[in-house]
Design a protein around this motif. Structure first.
Motif, PDB file in Angstrom:
ATOM      1  N   VAL A  30       3.522  -3.270 -13.245  1.00 53.47           N
ATOM      2  CA  VAL A  30       2.896  -2.453 -12.216  1.00 53.47           C
ATOM      3  C   VAL A  30       1.688  -1.762 -12.835  1.00 53.47           C
ATOM      4  N   THR A  31       0.516  -1.917 -12.213  1.00 49.11           N
ATOM      5  CA  THR A  31      -0.714  -1.350 -12.760  1.00 49.11           C
ATOM      6  C   THR A  31      -1.258  -0.196 -11.941  1.00 49.11           C
ATOM      7  N   GLU A  32      -0.868  -0.118 -10.677  1.00 52.32           N
ATOM      8  CA  GLU A  32      -1.405   0.934  -9.808  1.00 52.32           C
ATOM      9  C   GLU A  32      -0.371   1.287  -8.749  1.00 52.32           C
ATOM     10  N   VAL A  33      -0.218   2.597  -8.492  1.00 50.35           N
ATOM     11  CA  VAL A  33       0.696   3.062  -7.452  1.00 50.35           C
ATOM     12  C   VAL A  33      -0.063   3.985  -6.503  1.00 50.35           C
ATOM     13  N   THR A  34       0.324   3.935  -5.233  1.00 52.87           N
ATOM     14  CA  THR A  34      -0.263   4.782  -4.207  1.00 52.87           C
ATOM     15  C   THR A  34       0.856   5.322  -3.338  1.00 52.87           C
ATOM     16  N   CYS A  35       0.978   6.634  -3.258  1.00 54.30           N
ATOM     17  CA  CYS A  35       1.991   7.265  -2.422  1.00 54.30           C
ATOM     18  C   CYS A  35       1.386   7.546  -1.055  1.00 54.30           C
ATOM     19  N   VAL A  36       1.992   6.989  -0.019  1.00 51.80           N
ATOM     20  CA  VAL A  36       1.513   7.155   1.346  1.00 51.80           C
ATOM     21  C   VAL A  36       2.549   7.958   2.115  1.00 51.80           C
TER      22      VAL A  36
END
Length: 85
Positions: A30-36
């Motif tokens: 996993v290289t990028e996470v975005t919390c929505v």
């Protein structure tokens, strides 16, 4: 359990119906996470480091490659907060 302020914010957003979207590199990491949030807003407190700590503590989980959501253990550990709506 010791939970930092940023972890608490992310857990609270997930408990209200949010999700964590992630991007994987070709090697599977996993290289990028975005919390929505449930309203579609992006929570800037959710970094790769915060995501890793929540995952290590088993407070969030992903089933069948779906976005990460709060786990039952996470629901028990999140502190109640006043919702300012």
């Amino acid at each position: 359990m010791n939970i930092s302020k940023y972890e608490q914010r992310v857990l609270h957003a997930l408990a209200q119906g949010g999700r964590i979207l992630y991007e994987r590199a070709p090697n599977g990491r996993v290289t990028e996470v975005t919390c929505v949030t449930r309203d579609g807003l992006i929570l800037s407190d959710c970094t790769l480091e915060v995501w890793a700590r929540l995952r290590r503590k088993r407070l969030i989980e992903s089933r069948d490659s779906s976005p990460y959501r709060i786990s039952d253990r996470g629901r028990r550990n999140v502190r109640a907060q006043l919702d300012n709506r």
